[in-house]
Design a protein around this motif. Structure first.
Motif, PDB file in Angstrom:
ATOM      1  N   SER A 124      42.054  77.681  36.957  1.00  0.00           N
ATOM      2  CA  SER A 124      42.234  76.838  38.283  1.00  0.00           C
ATOM      3  C   SER A 124      42.514  78.334  39.706  1.00  0.00           C
ATOM      4  O   SER A 124      43.610  79.253  39.185  1.00  0.00           O
ATOM      5  CB  SER A 124      42.769  75.879  38.348  1.00  0.00           C
ATOM      6  N   THR A 125      42.533  77.874  40.368  1.00  0.00           N
ATOM      7  CA  THR A 125      42.558  78.610  41.733  1.00  0.00           C
ATOM      8  C   THR A 125      43.905  78.225  42.541  1.00  0.00           C
ATOM      9  O   THR A 125      43.908  77.379  42.552  1.00  0.00           O
ATOM     10  CB  THR A 125      40.968  79.430  41.991  1.00  0.00           C
ATOM     11  N   ALA A 126      44.523  78.993  42.737  1.00  0.00           N
ATOM     12  CA  ALA A 126      45.700  79.087  44.025  1.00  0.00           C
ATOM     13  C   ALA A 126      45.078  78.276  45.017  1.00  0.00           C
ATOM     14  O   ALA A 126      44.251  78.711  45.396  1.00  0.00           O
ATOM     15  CB  ALA A 126      46.870  80.384  44.388  1.00  0.00           C
ATOM     16  N   LYS A 127      45.714  77.377  45.780  1.00  0.00           N
ATOM     17  CA  LYS A 127      45.275  76.854  46.664  1.00  0.00           C
ATOM     18  C   LYS A 127      45.972  78.166  47.416  1.00  0.00           C
ATOM     19  O   LYS A 127      46.711  78.088  47.839  1.00  0.00           O
ATOM     20  CB  LYS A 127      45.970  75.632  47.489  1.00  0.00           C
ATOM     21  N   LYS A 128      44.688  77.939  48.842  1.00  0.00           N
ATOM     22  CA  LYS A 128      45.456  78.833  50.477  1.00  0.00           C
ATOM     23  C   LYS A 128      45.591  77.692  51.510  1.00  0.00           C
ATOM     24  O   LYS A 128      45.266  76.985  51.252  1.00  0.00           O
ATOM     25  CB  LYS A 128      43.861  79.797  50.161  1.00  0.00           C
ATOM     26  N   SER A 129      46.724  78.275  51.993  1.00  0.00           N
ATOM     27  CA  SER A 129      47.756  77.836  53.009  1.00  0.00           C
ATOM     28  C   SER A 129      46.455  78.348  53.643  1.00  0.00           C
ATOM     29  O   SER A 129      46.266  79.403  54.277  1.00  0.00           O
ATOM     30  CB  SER A 129      49.222  78.098  53.357  1.00  0.00           C
ATOM     31  N   ASP A 130      47.064  77.253  54.895  1.00  0.00           N
ATOM     32  CA  ASP A 130      46.347  77.924  55.982  1.00  0.00           C
ATOM     33  C   ASP A 130      46.708  78.034  57.109  1.00  0.00           C
ATOM     34  O   ASP A 130      47.845  78.349  57.144  1.00  0.00           O
ATOM     35  CB  ASP A 130      45.790  75.902  56.830  1.00  0.00           C
ATOM     36  N   PRO A 131      45.914  79.356  57.690  1.00  0.00           N
ATOM     37  CA  PRO A 131      46.074  80.481  58.728  1.00  0.00           C
ATOM     38  C   PRO A 131      46.931  80.228  59.422  1.00  0.00           C
ATOM     39  O   PRO A 131      46.541  78.917  60.054  1.00  0.00           O
ATOM     40  CB  PRO A 131      45.246  81.161  59.116  1.00  0.00           C
ATOM     41  N   LYS A 132      47.820  80.879  60.022  1.00  0.00           N
ATOM     42  CA  LYS A 132      49.251  79.825  61.222  1.00  0.00           C
ATOM     43  C   LYS A 132      49.790  81.007  61.800  1.00  0.00           C
ATOM     44  O   LYS A 132      49.741  82.372  61.162  1.00  0.00           O
ATOM     45  CB  LYS A 132      50.704  78.884  60.940  1.00  0.00           C
TER      46      LYS A 132
END
Length: 266
Positions: A124-132
């Motif tokens: 599985s690939t790491a979940k990318k966080s929303d850019p802030k």
């Protein structure tokens, strides 16, 4: 210095030291007192005991003679119902399995859940966080997408439209094709051009491919080491001839209609 030690320094005597000095007066600022102190104390004393008995006592006090007596609640009990009035559950649960019986606990499977879960997490690939973005020294962050700091091309006025330079290039290509077609028609009328048939076109393509194969065989027979000028010159000449033949084959295969000059045919 005496015996390696510093001499004791005596203070200088002065007659002014005999005059008693009055210590300076210490000024102490008046104690701060809030202007709201009296009002706050009055509010604290007002209605202070009103909620002592779980709220204001607005109900009447019970009579001291009307206290709980013996058998006074006998008539307050609900009437006892008979056994016929109760609805009994007549359904029975399944019996307990015997010692020689094996109850069905579900579908049996040979899947190794530990291994499958491990492989799923590894692949599985790491979940990318929303850019802030952060807009304060204390680190207050906000979502970057609705902020307007990132350009959104779908909001442009010319989004989804064909650029002007493509339209201009398309018009130029159409004009060039029309001028070429007009030139061909004029040349055909004058008898200077002749259209090559499919059979002749295919024969030309096969001849070009045969020539390329002959050159390729010669190229394969060259020496690996090109240590002399004639070897190097022959290799470069063969490579140039092969590239020219490849370009001619590409042109012949890419155009189904080919015109040749009558002077060349003759």
């Amino acid at each position: 210095m005496y015996g390696g030690r510093h001499p004791i320094e005596q203070p200088e005597e002065s007659i002014y030291k005999l005059i008693p000095h009055t210590p300076p007066a210490i000024y102490k600022a008046p104690r701060y007192k809030s202007v709201h102190a009296d009002r706050v104390q009055k509010q604290l004393k007002t209605n202070k005991m009103q909620t002592k008995t779980m709220g204001p006592a607005k109900v009447t006090q019970p009579d001291t003679q009307n206290y709980l007596k013996k058998n006074s609640i006998a008539n307050m009990k609900p009437p006892r119902r008979s056994s016929d009035e109760f609805e009994r559950d007549t359904t029975h649960k399944p019996p307990v399995p015997k010692h020689d019986e094996r109850p069905l606990m579900g579908t049996k499977t040979d899947k190794n859940f530990i291994k499958s879960n491990a492989m799923e997490n590894i692949n599985s690939t790491a979940k990318k966080s929303d850019p802030k973005y952060v807009d304060s020294p204390s680190g207050t962050s906000h979502t970057l997408d609705p902020s307007g700091l990132v350009p959104k091309y779908v909001m442009k006025r010319d989004y989804g439209k064909v650029p002007g330079y493509l339209e201009k290039r398309k018009d130029e290509r159409i004009q060039a094709q029309e001028s070429y077609d007009h030139f061909v028609i004029e040349q055909q009328k004058a008898g200077a051009l002749k259209q090559l048939s499919d059979k002749d076109r295919q024969a030309v393509i096969e001849g070009l491919k045969k020539n390329w194969e002959d050159l390729y065989k010669q190229y394969q027979g060259l020496s690996v080491v090109t240590d002399t000028a004639p070897k190097k010159a022959r290799k470069e000449r063969l490579e140039a001839d092969m590239k020219r033949l490849e370009k001619d084959i590409e042109i012949m295969e890419g155009h189904k209609i080919i015109y040749v000059s009558t002077d060349d045919v003759e």
